[in-house]
Design a protein around this motif. Structure first.
Motif, PDB file in Angstrom:
ATOM      1  N   ARG A 165      60.211  29.761  61.127  1.00 24.64           N
ATOM      2  CA  ARG A 165      59.283  30.643  60.607  1.00 24.64           C
ATOM      3  C   ARG A 165      59.179  30.720  59.135  1.00 24.64           C
ATOM      4  O   ARG A 165      58.099  31.290  58.310  1.00 24.64           O
TER       5      ARG A 165
ATOM      6  N   LYS B   7      61.081  31.383  67.587  1.00 28.38           N
ATOM      7  CA  LYS B   7      61.403  30.304  66.906  1.00 28.38           C
ATOM      8  C   LYS B   7      62.327  30.572  65.837  1.00 28.38           C
ATOM      9  O   LYS B   7      62.702  31.829  65.602  1.00 28.38           O
TER      10      LYS B   7
ATOM     11  N   SER C 285      60.308  38.348  60.013  1.00 24.17           N
ATOM     12  CA  SER C 285      61.241  37.124  59.309  1.00 24.17           C
ATOM     13  C   SER C 285      61.661  37.823  58.028  1.00 24.17           C
ATOM     14  O   SER C 285      62.850  37.349  57.570  1.00 24.17           O
TER      15      SER C 285
END
Length: 124
Positions: A8, A3, A106
């Motif tokens: 995220r 992703k 992230s």
């Protein structure tokens, strides 16, 4: 991770929430709030900075939004932001990401993006 960072971070809604919380964190941080508290009395300017920050995070994380603000050097010229202030800003961002249950990978990606801006922001 397959992703995009944008996804995220929660896409547009998530990034908007994160940016709004970061602005509030900056206003509550005694190490940097002198730069942010005056914006409470300039709601149009605060709204513009917030909008551009949302666009910047969105576009920079792979989202479809377009950044319409100034380049980083122009935006920060004359502010004489210190290394310490820059670090406090990053700390606030990372704490907000933690509070929003953003995963470690992230958070590292956001940190890398923020760190890449250092020379464009500090002591301009």
């Amino acid at each position: 991770m397959d992703k995009l960072l944008y996804d995220r971070l929660g896409s547009s809604a998530g990034i908007t929430q994160i940016v709004n919380e970061v602005v509030q964190a900056h206003m509550n941080n005694p190490a940097i709030n002198a730069r942010f508290l005056p914006l409470k009395e300039q709601p149009e300017h605060l709204a513009s900075i917030t909008k551009h920050t949302i666009e910047f995070f969105s576009a920079g994380s792979g989202g479809p939004e377009t950044y319409s603000g100034k380049d980083m050097v122009t935006a920060h010229t004359g502010m004489n932001i210190s290394r310490g202030e820059f670090t406090h800003v990053i700390d606030d961002v990372l704490q907000v990401l933690e509070n929003n249950n953003i995963d470690e990978e992230s958070k590292k990606d956001v940190l890398a993006i923020l760190w890449s801006l250092k020379s464009m922001v500090i002591s301009q």
